[in-house]
Scaffold this active site. Structure first.
Site, PDB file in Angstrom:
ATOM      1  CB  CYS A  33      -0.939   0.008   1.199  1.00 31.18           C
ATOM      2  SG  CYS A  33      -0.098   0.002   2.774  1.00 31.18           S
ATOM      3  CB  CYS A 103      -3.554  -0.509   8.868  1.00 35.48           C
ATOM      4  SG  CYS A 103      -4.471  -0.622   7.321  1.00 35.48           S
TER       5      CYS A 103
HETATM    6 FE1  FES Z   1      -1.518   0.666   4.198  1.00 32.68          FE
HETATM    7 FE2  FES Z   1      -3.400   0.984   5.951  1.00 32.68          FE
HETATM    8  S1  FES Z   1      -3.634   0.782   3.833  1.00 32.68           S
HETATM    9  S2  FES Z   1      -1.315   0.727   6.312  1.00 32.68           S
END
Ligand code: FES
Length: 145
Positions: A33, A103
């Site tokens: 991400c 996360c």
């Molecule tokens: Fe990457 Fe939350 S989407 S840490």
């Protein structure tokens, strides 16, 4: 979708910032991400965490979990801080949606990375602490040397 506590910690994150001359600093990222979290710990001579701060470049859940993680480790010994797992952080936040669980792993790893840095600087071994990964998305950690 998010609990009130998550929203609160996202909108009013606690302990944002840096600690100058921190006892331990840890940075972890998630390549998938692209989010990055840096954790600073100030640890006294008895191994108690006096102060914890963080900087997170990431999603709202990453901000909320790092905020809660700093709150949870403050006042704890380094040994107790190991119990602050991503599960503990999530519970303290009244849960996270399943797609956001990763996360909270960033927060756990950032604490571990900062503790690892502290241990290395002081030439000590923290029992139960494994070398953290720089990227939590990697299956295998990279050897640095
Ligand atoms: Fe990457 Fe939350 S989407 S840490």
């Amino acid at each position: 979708m998010y609990s009130e506590k998550v929203m609160d910690h996202f909108q009013n994150p606690r302990n944002v910032g840096e600690i100058e001359d921190a006892s331990g600093v840890g940075t972890v990222g998630n390549a998938k991400c692209g989010d990055i979290m840096r954790m600073y710990l100030d640890i006294d001579e008895n191994g108690v965490i006096r102060e914890a701060r963080f900087k997170t470049f990431g999603c709202g859940a990453a901000v909320a979990t790092s905020s809660m993680a700093t709150e949870l480790v403050k006042g704890k010994t380094v040994q107790e801080a190991l119990q602050v797992t991503n599960r503990a952080v999530m519970e303290a936040l009244d849960g996270l949606p399943p797609v956001k669980v990763h996360c909270s792993l960033l927060a756990e790893e950032a604490i571990h990375a900062a503790l690892w840095d502290y241990a290395e600087k002081n030439h000590i071994v923290i029992e139960g602490l494994e070398k953290p990964k720089a990227d939590i998305h990697e299956g295998e950690e990279e050897e640095e040397y």
